[in-house]
Design an enzyme around this catalytic site. Structure first.
Site, mmCIF file in Angstrom:
data_model
loop_
_atom_site.group_PDB
_atom_site.id
_atom_site.type_symbol
_atom_site.label_atom_id
_atom_site.label_comp_id
_atom_site.label_asym_id
_atom_site.label_seq_id
_atom_site.Cartn_x
_atom_site.Cartn_y
_atom_site.Cartn_z
ATOM 1 N N ASP A 63 44.648 38.534 23.755
ATOM 2 C CA ASP A 63 45.986 37.983 23.960
ATOM 3 C C ASP A 63 46.083 36.532 23.517
ATOM 4 O O ASP A 63 45.073 35.892 23.205
ATOM 5 C CB ASP A 63 46.394 38.140 25.439
ATOM 6 N N ASN A 132 46.616 39.645 40.119
ATOM 7 C CA ASN A 132 47.589 40.717 40.357
ATOM 8 C C ASN A 132 47.192 42.006 39.628
ATOM 9 O O ASN A 132 47.997 42.923 39.510
ATOM 10 C CB ASN A 132 48.987 40.268 39.923
ATOM 11 N N HIS A 134 46.294 42.204 36.399
ATOM 12 C CA HIS A 134 46.586 42.286 34.961
ATOM 13 C C HIS A 134 45.308 42.356 34.135
ATOM 14 O O HIS A 134 44.263 41.845 34.524
ATOM 15 C CB HIS A 134 47.542 41.178 34.491
ATOM 16 N N GLU A 139 50.980 42.805 32.610
ATOM 17 C CA GLU A 139 51.326 42.497 33.996
ATOM 18 C C GLU A 139 51.739 43.770 34.734
ATOM 19 O O GLU A 139 51.998 44.807 34.105
ATOM 20 C CB GLU A 139 52.481 41.492 34.008
HETATM 21 C C1 GLP Z 1 44.174 35.260 32.066
HETATM 22 C C2 GLP Z 1 43.929 36.177 30.842
HETATM 23 C C3 GLP Z 1 43.214 37.434 31.239
HETATM 24 C C4 GLP Z 1 42.142 37.069 32.247
HETATM 25 C C5 GLP Z 1 42.786 36.666 33.539
HETATM 26 C C6 GLP Z 1 41.830 36.150 34.605
HETATM 27 O O1 GLP Z 1 45.470 34.837 32.216
HETATM 28 N N1 GLP Z 1 45.065 36.514 30.077
HETATM 29 O O2 GLP Z 1 42.674 38.050 30.088
HETATM 30 O O3 GLP Z 1 41.309 38.167 32.508
HETATM 31 O O4 GLP Z 1 43.875 35.812 33.329
HETATM 32 O O5 GLP Z 1 41.396 34.876 34.329
HETATM 33 P P1 GLP Z 1 40.193 34.174 35.072
HETATM 34 O O6 GLP Z 1 38.953 34.781 34.539
HETATM 35 O O7 GLP Z 1 40.340 32.726 34.719
HETATM 36 O O8 GLP Z 1 40.364 34.441 36.527
#
Ligand code: GLP
Length: 239
Positions: A63, A132, A134, A139
């Protein structure tokens, strides 16, 4: 889902790197789906420490934020460059990252899907998980057959990611993300989660009733999912 629990973040990160090394040994031209976020930082560092050659690998990022130029310090382009691409030998032309500044995001997403298909599909996609549920930026509510597309970020996600930006209102409102359908087509999926804040959503992902309200539960449908956890992220699994 195959769940593996490790003593700490370093151990789970090293295990993830080992799984990648095994794949690349079997298939030097493997096609990868790669995540951003804090969680995979240890994995990238472990791969770099190993000195693994990835000279034939093709990699597709999950992404990217809409509206951030690639040079922005919080773009996922910059993240990948700093944590991984500067330090490994994946050829430049084999590194694919969605461009969130393209005037026609639909066209950008369609080309991305075509590039993944032309590469023969992904052998391994590595994911973190949002609070959440995702995956990528899919989402809650995202369709499980969705392809790469432009999405609106959930308020909770914007708040969770605000820590990376100077001010919370600077977190973009939209992103481009591979769809859940795109992710489910990968031959193998690896999910990384660490820390107690993720324990509840990890339990949902692994044991919850599958439904679009928790995107990560879509992974229960995939035959080859490995979930790597540290003890804190696994804390609620046995209950
Ligand atoms: C981000 C990314 C995700 C990631 C998630 C968790 O916003 N788009 O790909 O897995 O949120 O992030 P973190 O590892 O910092 O908790």
């Amino acid at each position: 889902m195959n769940v593996e629990i490790y003593a700490d973040y370093t151990a789970l990160s090293e295990r993830a790197a080992e799984i990648l090394a095994e794949l690349v040994q079997q298939k030097p031209n493997a096609v990868l789906g790669l995540p951003t976020g804090s969680t995979p930082e240890g994995f990238y560092a472990a791969v770099v420490r190993m000195g693994l050659s990835l000279s034939q690998v093709r990699s597709f990022n999950l992404d990217e934020y809409v509206g951030l130029p690639r040079t922005h310090d919080q773009s996922y382009y910059t993240f990948m460059d700093q944590h991984f691409y500067q330090h490994v030998d994946i050829p430049l032309e084999n590194r694919y990252i969605l461009d969130g500044t393209r005037p026609d995001p639909e066209e950008e997403c369609r080309r991305y899907e075509e590039a993944i298909a032309a590469a023969g599909g992904m052998d391994l996609v590595i994911l973190g998980i949002g609070l959440n549920g995702h995956i990528g930026f899919n989402e809650p509510g995202a369709a499980w057959d969705a392809r790469t597309r432009k999405v609106a970020l959930a308020e909770r996600t914007r708040q969770a990611n605000a820590r990376h930006f100077e001010r919370p209102e600077l977190v973009p409102e939209h992103a481009l993300t591979m769809g859940i359908g795109t992710i489910l087509e990968a031959k193998r999926v690896l999910v990384l989660a660490s820390g107690e804040a993720k324990a509840a959503i990890v339990r949902e992902m692994v044991k919850g009733v599958p439904g679009v309200g928790v995107p990560a539960t879509a992974l229960q449908r995939h035959p080859q999912v490995t979930v790597l956890l540290d003890k804190s992220a696994a804390a609620l699994l046995s209950r």
